[in-house]
Design a protein around this motif. Structure first.
Motif, mmCIF file in Angstrom:
data_model
loop_
_atom_site.group_PDB
_atom_site.id
_atom_site.type_symbol
_atom_site.label_atom_id
_atom_site.label_comp_id
_atom_site.label_asym_id
_atom_site.label_seq_id
_atom_site.Cartn_x
_atom_site.Cartn_y
_atom_site.Cartn_z
ATOM 1 N N GLU A 1 112.575 36.268 11.403
ATOM 2 C CA GLU A 1 113.060 34.960 11.044
ATOM 3 C C GLU A 1 113.630 34.884 9.636
ATOM 4 O OE1 GLU A 1 111.164 30.967 12.272
ATOM 5 O OE2 GLU A 1 109.412 32.518 11.750
ATOM 6 N N TYR A 2 114.596 34.270 9.349
ATOM 7 C CA TYR A 2 115.211 34.100 8.107
ATOM 8 C C TYR A 2 114.992 32.503 7.569
ATOM 9 C CZ TYR A 2 117.068 38.612 8.859
ATOM 10 O OH TYR A 2 117.222 40.049 8.946
ATOM 11 N N ALA A 3 115.514 32.464 6.330
ATOM 12 C CA ALA A 3 115.388 31.141 5.755
ATOM 13 C C ALA A 3 116.512 30.893 4.712
ATOM 14 C CB ALA A 3 113.997 30.864 5.248
ATOM 15 N N ILE A 4 116.869 29.540 4.753
ATOM 16 C CA ILE A 4 117.924 29.408 3.619
ATOM 17 C C ILE A 4 117.778 27.958 3.115
ATOM 18 C CG2 ILE A 4 119.958 30.964 4.396
ATOM 19 C CD1 ILE A 4 121.224 28.232 5.844
ATOM 20 N N ASP A 5 118.032 27.584 1.796
ATOM 21 C CA ASP A 5 117.878 26.458 1.182
ATOM 22 C C ASP A 5 118.398 25.403 1.881
ATOM 23 O OD1 ASP A 5 117.889 24.377 -0.517
ATOM 24 O OD2 ASP A 5 118.474 25.363 -2.373
ATOM 25 N N ILE A 6 117.696 24.299 2.441
ATOM 26 C CA ILE A 6 118.160 23.149 3.043
ATOM 27 C C ILE A 6 119.053 22.684 2.353
ATOM 28 C CG2 ILE A 6 116.388 21.575 2.146
ATOM 29 C CD1 ILE A 6 117.454 21.831 5.932
ATOM 30 N N ASP B 1 121.094 33.401 16.179
ATOM 31 C CA ASP B 1 120.730 33.313 17.214
ATOM 32 C C ASP B 1 120.149 31.966 17.782
ATOM 33 O OD1 ASP B 1 121.422 35.952 17.891
ATOM 34 O OD2 ASP B 1 119.595 36.678 17.204
ATOM 35 N N SER B 2 119.365 31.295 16.811
ATOM 36 C CA SER B 2 118.860 30.028 16.912
ATOM 37 C C SER B 2 118.333 29.518 15.582
ATOM 38 C CB SER B 2 117.293 30.252 18.092
ATOM 39 O OG SER B 2 116.438 30.881 17.440
ATOM 40 N N VAL B 3 117.946 28.265 15.736
ATOM 41 C CA VAL B 3 117.621 27.362 14.536
ATOM 42 C C VAL B 3 115.964 27.056 14.832
ATOM 43 C CG1 VAL B 3 117.477 25.496 12.948
ATOM 44 C CG2 VAL B 3 119.632 26.630 13.415
ATOM 45 N N SER B 4 115.043 27.578 14.109
ATOM 46 C CA SER B 4 113.880 27.068 14.165
ATOM 47 C C SER B 4 113.190 25.795 13.855
ATOM 48 C CB SER B 4 112.814 28.196 13.609
ATOM 49 O OG SER B 4 113.261 29.372 14.117
ATOM 50 N N ASP B 5 112.903 25.474 12.281
ATOM 51 C CA ASP B 5 112.637 24.346 11.961
ATOM 52 C C ASP B 5 112.768 24.293 10.274
ATOM 53 O OD1 ASP B 5 110.794 26.138 11.103
ATOM 54 O OD2 ASP B 5 109.146 25.305 12.086
ATOM 55 N N VAL B 6 112.271 23.278 9.605
ATOM 56 C CA VAL B 6 112.438 23.304 8.266
ATOM 57 C C VAL B 6 111.134 23.309 7.671
ATOM 58 C CG1 VAL B 6 113.017 21.536 6.432
ATOM 59 C CG2 VAL B 6 114.380 21.755 8.507
ATOM 60 N N VAL B 7 110.903 24.258 6.655
ATOM 61 C CA VAL B 7 109.304 24.652 6.128
ATOM 62 C C VAL B 7 109.446 24.442 4.569
ATOM 63 C CG1 VAL B 7 108.803 26.397 7.780
ATOM 64 C CG2 VAL B 7 109.899 27.081 5.802
ATOM 65 N N GLY B 8 108.388 23.836 4.102
ATOM 66 C CA GLY B 8 108.345 23.636 2.683
ATOM 67 C C GLY B 8 107.966 25.044 2.110
ATOM 68 N N LEU B 9 108.345 25.621 1.149
ATOM 69 C CA LEU B 9 107.675 26.695 0.347
ATOM 70 C C LEU B 9 107.448 26.439 -0.959
ATOM 71 C CD1 LEU B 9 109.626 29.551 1.929
ATOM 72 C CD2 LEU B 9 107.193 29.270 2.546
ATOM 73 N N ALA B 10 106.327 26.718 -1.648
ATOM 74 C CA ALA B 10 106.192 26.691 -3.083
ATOM 75 C C ALA B 10 106.459 28.161 -3.596
ATOM 76 C CB ALA B 10 104.636 26.359 -3.382
#
Length: 163
Positions: free
Chosen positions: A24-29, A99-108
């Motif tokens: 799972e990867y994440a990029i700045d919304i 492959d797919s988009v999961s959700d939006v998460v908030g990270l401190a």
């Protein structure tokens, strides 16, 4: 409304999470313009393999990059579940295939750890770090750094160094 632990952790930044293979990867919304299904692209000759081609998005020609190929993951499959994230980076619009988009998460900031050194095999210069949400480990991608890198060939050579 705010919890003490959240207040101590600092402001949350939101990230769009997506999958590439098992990870799972994440990029700045804030870089995300829209999410759409994968359509036929127009291939461009002599581009790197990870640049699938271009699409016409409401009159704008948008290059489409397959991150699965770029990150040397399993052979990409294109089907009705394949997703393209349309990004706005460095004043350009670029699409990335995942492959797919999961959700939006908030990270401190405190929830983000620096990426480990993997030696020469894995380039960590495009990683902001590793984020943890509950039991999930997210690989935070510096999408701006990645998309403006020379090897991406997305920045026009003619635009570099000319006034």
């Amino acid at each position: 409304m705010s919890h003490d632990s959240e207040a101590q952790a600092g402001p949350l930044r939101e990230y769009l999470t997506f999958t590439l293979g098992p990870e799972e990867y994440a990029i700045d919304i804030l870089r995300v313009q829209e999410i759409r299904g994968y359509d036929q692209v127009t291939a461009i000759a002599n581009t790197p393999k990870f640049i699938k081609g271009v699409i016409n998005l409401r009159g704008a020609i948008v290059p489409i990059v397959d991150l699965r190929i770029k990150f040397k993951l399993s052979d990409p499959v294109y089907n009705q579940f394949t997703v393209v994230i349309i990004l706005n980076v460095a004043e350009r619009v670029v699409g990335v295939v995942v492959d797919s988009v999961s959700d939006v998460v908030g990270l401190a900031e405190t929830a983000i750890k620096p990426p480990p050194e993997f030696g020469g095999a894995f380039d960590t210069k495009y990683l902001l770090g590793l984020g943890t949400v509950d039991e999930r480990m997210l690989i935070l991608v510096d999408i701006e750094q990645l998309m403006t890198s020379q090897e991406m060939a997305l920045v026009d050579a003619s635009a570099e160094g000319e006034v």
